[in-house]
Write a protein that holds these residues in place. Structure first.
Motif, PDB file in Angstrom:
ATOM      1  N   ASP A  31       0.079 -18.287   2.492  1.00 31.50           N
ATOM      2  CA  ASP A  31      -1.093 -17.685   3.004  1.00 31.50           C
ATOM      3  C   ASP A  31      -0.935 -16.228   3.156  1.00 31.50           C
ATOM      4  N   GLU A  32       0.311 -15.591   3.170  1.00 33.95           N
ATOM      5  CA  GLU A  32       0.518 -14.192   3.564  1.00 33.95           C
ATOM      6  C   GLU A  32       0.392 -13.286   2.262  1.00 33.95           C
ATOM      7  N   GLU A  33       0.180 -14.049   1.184  1.00 30.65           N
ATOM      8  CA  GLU A  33       0.556 -13.408  -0.147  1.00 30.65           C
ATOM      9  C   GLU A  33      -0.574 -12.629  -0.766  1.00 30.65           C
ATOM     10  N   GLU A  34      -1.935 -12.970  -0.265  1.00 27.87           N
ATOM     11  CA  GLU A  34      -3.111 -12.322  -0.794  1.00 27.87           C
ATOM     12  C   GLU A  34      -2.963 -10.832  -0.108  1.00 27.87           C
ATOM     13  N   GLY A  35      -2.806 -10.332   0.910  1.00 29.05           N
ATOM     14  CA  GLY A  35      -2.832  -9.265   1.564  1.00 29.05           C
ATOM     15  C   GLY A  35      -1.859  -8.266   0.976  1.00 29.05           C
ATOM     16  N   PHE A  36      -0.625  -8.891   0.609  1.00 31.50           N
ATOM     17  CA  PHE A  36       0.319  -8.115  -0.132  1.00 31.50           C
ATOM     18  C   PHE A  36       0.192  -7.850  -1.490  1.00 31.50           C
ATOM     19  N   ALA A  37      -0.578  -8.750  -2.071  1.00 37.20           N
ATOM     20  CA  ALA A  37      -0.863  -8.510  -3.799  1.00 37.20           C
ATOM     21  C   ALA A  37      -1.731  -7.351  -3.770  1.00 37.20           C
ATOM     22  N   LYS A  38      -2.562  -7.109  -2.669  1.00 35.17           N
ATOM     23  CA  LYS A  38      -3.498  -5.946  -2.834  1.00 35.17           C
ATOM     24  C   LYS A  38      -2.627  -4.499  -2.605  1.00 35.17           C
ATOM     25  N   LEU A  39      -1.958  -4.492  -1.712  1.00 30.74           N
ATOM     26  CA  LEU A  39      -0.970  -3.657  -1.650  1.00 30.74           C
ATOM     27  C   LEU A  39      -0.199  -3.182  -2.643  1.00 30.74           C
ATOM     28  N   TYR A  40       0.408  -4.388  -3.258  1.00 33.22           N
ATOM     29  CA  TYR A  40       1.207  -3.935  -4.403  1.00 33.22           C
ATOM     30  C   TYR A  40       0.511  -3.530  -5.674  1.00 33.22           C
ATOM     31  N   SER A  41      -0.688  -4.146  -5.611  1.00 31.29           N
ATOM     32  CA  SER A  41      -1.313  -3.393  -7.010  1.00 31.29           C
ATOM     33  C   SER A  41      -1.718  -1.911  -6.679  1.00 31.29           C
ATOM     34  N   GLU A  42      -2.042  -1.694  -5.610  1.00 34.53           N
ATOM     35  CA  GLU A  42      -2.030  -0.232  -5.369  1.00 34.53           C
ATOM     36  C   GLU A  42      -1.040   0.412  -5.686  1.00 34.53           C
ATOM     37  N   TRP A  43       0.132   0.151  -5.260  1.00 36.52           N
ATOM     38  CA  TRP A  43       1.262   0.697  -5.607  1.00 36.52           C
ATOM     39  C   TRP A  43       1.676   0.883  -6.815  1.00 36.52           C
ATOM     40  N   MET A  44       1.338  -0.177  -7.665  1.00 40.58           N
ATOM     41  CA  MET A  44       1.739  -0.165  -9.245  1.00 40.58           C
ATOM     42  C   MET A  44       0.768   0.744  -9.959  1.00 40.58           C
ATOM     43  N   LYS A  45      -0.769   0.785  -9.364  1.00 46.31           N
ATOM     44  CA  LYS A  45      -1.392   1.753 -10.105  1.00 46.31           C
ATOM     45  C   LYS A  45      -1.170   3.435  -9.867  1.00 46.31           C
ATOM     46  N   GLY A  46      -0.611   3.508  -8.930  1.00 45.67           N
ATOM     47  CA  GLY A  46      -0.351   4.929  -8.342  1.00 45.67           C
ATOM     48  C   GLY A  46       0.774   5.469  -9.513  1.00 45.67           C
ATOM     49  N   LYS A  47       0.632   6.852  -9.480  1.00 45.91           N
ATOM     50  CA  LYS A  47       1.755   7.325 -10.574  1.00 45.91           C
ATOM     51  C   LYS A  47       3.102   7.248 -10.037  1.00 45.91           C
ATOM     52  N   PRO A  48       3.854   7.102 -11.024  1.00 48.63           N
ATOM     53  CA  PRO A  48       5.202   6.501 -10.473  1.00 48.63           C
ATOM     54  C   PRO A  48       6.200   7.642 -10.361  1.00 48.63           C
ATOM     55  N   GLU A  49       5.706   8.906 -10.347  1.00 48.33           N
ATOM     56  CA  GLU A  49       6.439  10.179  -9.932  1.00 48.33           C
ATOM     57  C   GLU A  49       6.384  10.300  -8.426  1.00 48.33           C
ATOM     58  N   ASN A  50       5.499   9.393  -7.689  1.00 43.11           N
ATOM     59  CA  ASN A  50       5.710   9.499  -6.220  1.00 43.11           C
ATOM     60  C   ASN A  50       6.338   8.000  -6.104  1.00 43.11           C
ATOM     61  N   TYR A  51       7.476   7.852  -5.368  1.00 40.72           N
ATOM     62  CA  TYR A  51       7.997   6.392  -5.557  1.00 40.72           C
ATOM     63  C   TYR A  51       7.961   5.982  -4.107  1.00 40.72           C
ATOM     64  N   LYS A  52       7.278   6.837  -3.128  1.00 44.55           N
ATOM     65  CA  LYS A  52       6.980   6.287  -1.827  1.00 44.55           C
ATOM     66  C   LYS A  52       6.008   5.125  -1.651  1.00 44.55           C
ATOM     67  N   VAL A  53       5.902   4.367  -1.093  1.00 46.49           N
ATOM     68  CA  VAL A  53       4.863   3.275  -0.910  1.00 46.49           C
ATOM     69  C   VAL A  53       3.679   3.913  -0.099  1.00 46.49           C
ATOM     70  N   SER A  54       2.687   3.207  -0.077  1.00 46.17           N
ATOM     71  CA  SER A  54       1.720   3.848   0.721  1.00 46.17           C
ATOM     72  C   SER A  54       2.020   3.348   2.418  1.00 46.17           C
ATOM     73  N   PRO A  55       1.643   4.023   3.307  1.00 45.04           N
ATOM     74  CA  PRO A  55       1.757   3.737   4.820  1.00 45.04           C
ATOM     75  C   PRO A  55       1.317   2.197   5.089  1.00 45.04           C
ATOM     76  N   GLU A  56       0.509   1.789   4.545  1.00 45.72           N
ATOM     77  CA  GLU A  56       0.045   0.295   4.886  1.00 45.72           C
ATOM     78  C   GLU A  56       1.089  -0.586   4.362  1.00 45.72           C
ATOM     79  N   MET A  57       1.927  -0.450   3.267  1.00 44.70           N
ATOM     80  CA  MET A  57       2.703  -1.196   2.745  1.00 44.70           C
ATOM     81  C   MET A  57       3.906  -1.007   3.445  1.00 44.70           C
ATOM     82  N   GLU A  58       4.192   0.207   3.928  1.00 42.99           N
ATOM     83  CA  GLU A  58       5.381   0.460   4.597  1.00 42.99           C
ATOM     84  C   GLU A  58       5.364  -0.383   5.828  1.00 42.99           C
ATOM     85  N   LEU A  59       4.205  -0.414   6.552  1.00 37.41           N
ATOM     86  CA  LEU A  59       3.968  -1.094   7.964  1.00 37.41           C
ATOM     87  C   LEU A  59       4.003  -2.392   7.623  1.00 37.41           C
ATOM     88  N   TRP A  60       3.552  -2.944   6.648  1.00 35.06           N
ATOM     89  CA  TRP A  60       3.486  -4.461   6.209  1.00 35.06           C
ATOM     90  C   TRP A  60       4.775  -4.995   6.024  1.00 35.06           C
TER      91      TRP A  60
END
Length: 442
Positions: free
Chosen positions: A400-429
Motif C-alpha cells: 500500500d506504500e508503493e503508489e506514492g513512491f512510484a510517482k516520485l520514482y517516475s519523476e526522478w527517472m524523467k529528470g535529466k540524469p546529469e543531475n543525480y540528486k533526487v527530489s527533496p520529496e523522495m529524499e524525505l520519503w
C-alpha cells in the motif's frame, strides 16, 4: 633415444540406427527374452520377418532424425525465423551491449539522431567518452559535422540524455557534456572491411511426417492372407510411437518458438514439459538459469522465461540500468500485472558523491505472506546480479506504500540524469519511510 611413433586404430563409430546393427541388437533382445521358447532366428521365420520390417521402419526414423538442426527449424518457404527461435544476429546483440568506453562511443554514434535544416536525419560523426581523473565520471564530447546551431544542439543533447538514462551501466555517471562543431575534429572514415554480422545459416526443407504403414513392407501374403488386421493391430502401437516422434520433428520450429501466436497440439507431450524444458534449453545456450524462489506458479515462470527470450538482446548486458531492472523482474517472476507478489525499484548514486558506489533496491510486497527466508533468498539473488563494484542496500515496504513512491520514482527517472540528486520529496520519503533490511542507513 628416438621416440617411437605409435598408430592407434580407433574403433569404428557406432551407428545405432544402421539396419544391420539394429537388427542384430533386436535379435539379441529377442533371444534374451524368449530363452528356449523361440529357437529359430533364420530369415524364413515369421517372427524374424516382422522384426526385420520394424527394424527397417526404425532406420527410416533414425535417418530422419540425423539431419542438421537448421533443417528442422526451416519453414516450407525455405526461411528460418531466428527471432522466433530465441536466436539473434551477432550485429543486433553486439550493438546493444554498452560496458566499456569504446562500447559507449560506438553505441551513441549509431543511436543519436538529429534533424538537419534540409529535413534529413543524421548521426554524429564521433562520440568520445573520457574519464574524469577526479571522480572517475565520464566527460562526453559529441562531434557534429554541422555549423553551430541551437536547434541541432538541443536535439543532440536531448537524444543523448534520453539514451543515457536507458542504457548507462549501473553506477556510471556523466559529469560533463560538450558538443564540437564542424571544423574542430577529424570526421570518421567508414571501415569498408567491417565484418558482415548479419549472415545466418539456412537449411533444406524436408517433409518429415510421411512414414508409410509398416505392413506395406511385408510380402503380399502377409497383407492379403487370413485376417491381416491382426498383424496391423500388432504393429499399431509401434507404428504410432514412430508417427508421434515424426510429428514432433514436423513441429520442431513450433516447440522451440517464443511466438505467442504459435500453439502446438502434441498429445505425445505433456503440456508443462513442452513449455518448460525447451525454454530451459534455450536459456542455457546463453548461460541463463532462473532461480527457484518459490514465488510464482510454473505457468508464470514459463511466461517469464518466454518473455526473457523475447527481450534477450536488450537484457544481455545486465549492468545496464533499465535492462538490469527488467532482467531481475523477469527472473523473479514479475510480469507487471495484478498477480505480481512483488514490486521492485532501484536507485543508484542517489546523492551524488555521497551515494557513489551504492545501489538502493526497494521492494514492495505483502510482508505477511512473503516469509523471511524467501526475502533473504531474493536479496541474495539480486546481490549476485548487481555489479561487484557496487554495494546493494535493500529496503522492504508494504504494497500500500508503493503508489506514492512510484510517482516520485517516475519523476526522478524523467529528470535529466546529469543531475543525480533526487527530489527533496523522495529524499524525505527515504528518510521517513525506509529502514534498510541489512542495517545500513542512507
Amino acid at each position: 633415444m628416438s621416440e617411437t611413433n605409435l598408430i592407434t586404430i580407433s574403433r569404428q563409430e557406432e551407428r545405432p540406427f544402421d539396419y544391420a546393427a539394429l537388427r542384430q541388437k533386436a535379435i539379441e533382445i529377442v533371444q534374451k527374452l524368449s530363452g528356449k521358447i523361440w529357437t529359430d532366428y533364420n530369415a524364413h521365420d515369421p517372427g524374424i520377418t516382422i522384426l526385420e520390417q520394424i527394424v527397417f521402419a526404425l532406420t527410416e526414423v533414425g535417418y530422419k532424425s540425423s539431419f542438421d538442426i537448421e533443417d528442422y527449424l526451416i519453414s516450407p518457404d525455405g526461411k528460418i525465423n531466428y527471432e522466433n527461435q530465441g536466436m539473434y544476429s551477432a550485429s543486433r546483440i553486439k550493438s546493444l551491449c554498452t560496458v566499456t568506453q569504446d562500447d559507449y562511443s560506438l553505441f551513441f554514434e549509431r543511436k543519436i539522431v538529429y534533424k538537419k535544416e534540409d529535413g534529413s536525419y543524421k548521426n554524429p560523426e564521433k562520440v568520445i567518452f573520457n574519464i574524469d581523473d577526479y571522480n572517475s565520471w565520464y566527460k562526453v564530447i559529441i562531434c557534429v559535422a554541422e555549423p553551430k546551431n541551437d536547434l541541432i544542439k538541443n536535439a543532440v543533447v536531448e537524444s543523448f540524455w534520453s539514451l543515457w538514462k536507458k542504457w548507462r551501466c549501473m553506477g556510471d555517471l556523466v559529469c560533463e557534456l560538450e558538443i564540437n562543431w564542424e571544423g574542430s575534429f577529424s570526421p570518421k572514415v567508414d571501415d569498408k572491411n567491417a565484418m558482415n554480422w548479419e549472415h545466418l545459416p539456412e537449411g533444406d526443407y524436408h517433409k518429415w511426417n510421411n512414414l508409410s504403414p509398416i505392413i506395406e513392407l511385408f510380402p503380399a501374403i502377409y497383407r492379403e492372407g487370413n485376417n491381416p488386421q491382426l498383424l496391423m493391430d500388432y504393429l499399431y502401437p509401434i507404428e504410432d510411437g514412430m508417427r508421434k516422434f515424426l510429428r514432433i520433428l514436423e513441429n520442431f520450429p513450433n516447440i522451440y518458438s517464443i511466438d505467442e501466436n504459435v500453439s502446438v497440439d502434441l498429445d505425445s507431450l505433456d503440456c508443462k514439459q513442452y513449455n518448460s524444458r525447451p525454454f530451459n534449453q534455450m536459456l542455457a545456450m546463453y548461460g541463463v538459469r532462473f532461480p527457484k524462489l518459490g514465488l510464482v506458479s510454473e505457468y508464470r515462470s514459463i511466461c517469464c522465461k518466454k518473455q526473457y527470450l523475447r527481450e534477450l538482446p536488450e537484457l544481455l548486458c545486465h549492468r545496464v540500468g533499465s535492462s538490469w531492472r527488467r532482467h531481475v523482474e523477469l527472473m523473479l517472476g514479475i510480469l507487471h500485472d495484478n498477480e505480481d507478489p512483488l514490486k521492485i525499484y532501484y536507485t543508484d548514486c542517489l546523492f551524488g558523491i555521497e551515494g557513489a558506489g551504492r545501489v538502493r533496491v526497494v521492494f514492495f510486497a505483502d510482508l505477511e505472506k512473503l516469509e523471511k527466508n524467501v526475502r533473504d533468498e531474493i536479496e541474495k539473488f539480486v546481490s549476485s546480479e548487481i555489479p561487484a563494484h557496487l554495494l546493494p542496500i535493500f529496503f522492504w515496504k508494504t504494497l500500500d506504500e508503493e503508489e506514492g513512491f512510484a510517482k516520485l520514482y517516475s519523476e526522478w527517472m524523467k529528470g535529466k540524469p546529469e543531475n543525480y540528486k533526487v527530489s527533496p520529496e523522495m529524499e524525505l520519503w527515504f528518510k521517513r519511510g525506509l529502514t534498510a533490511s541489512n542495517g545500513d542507513w542512507l
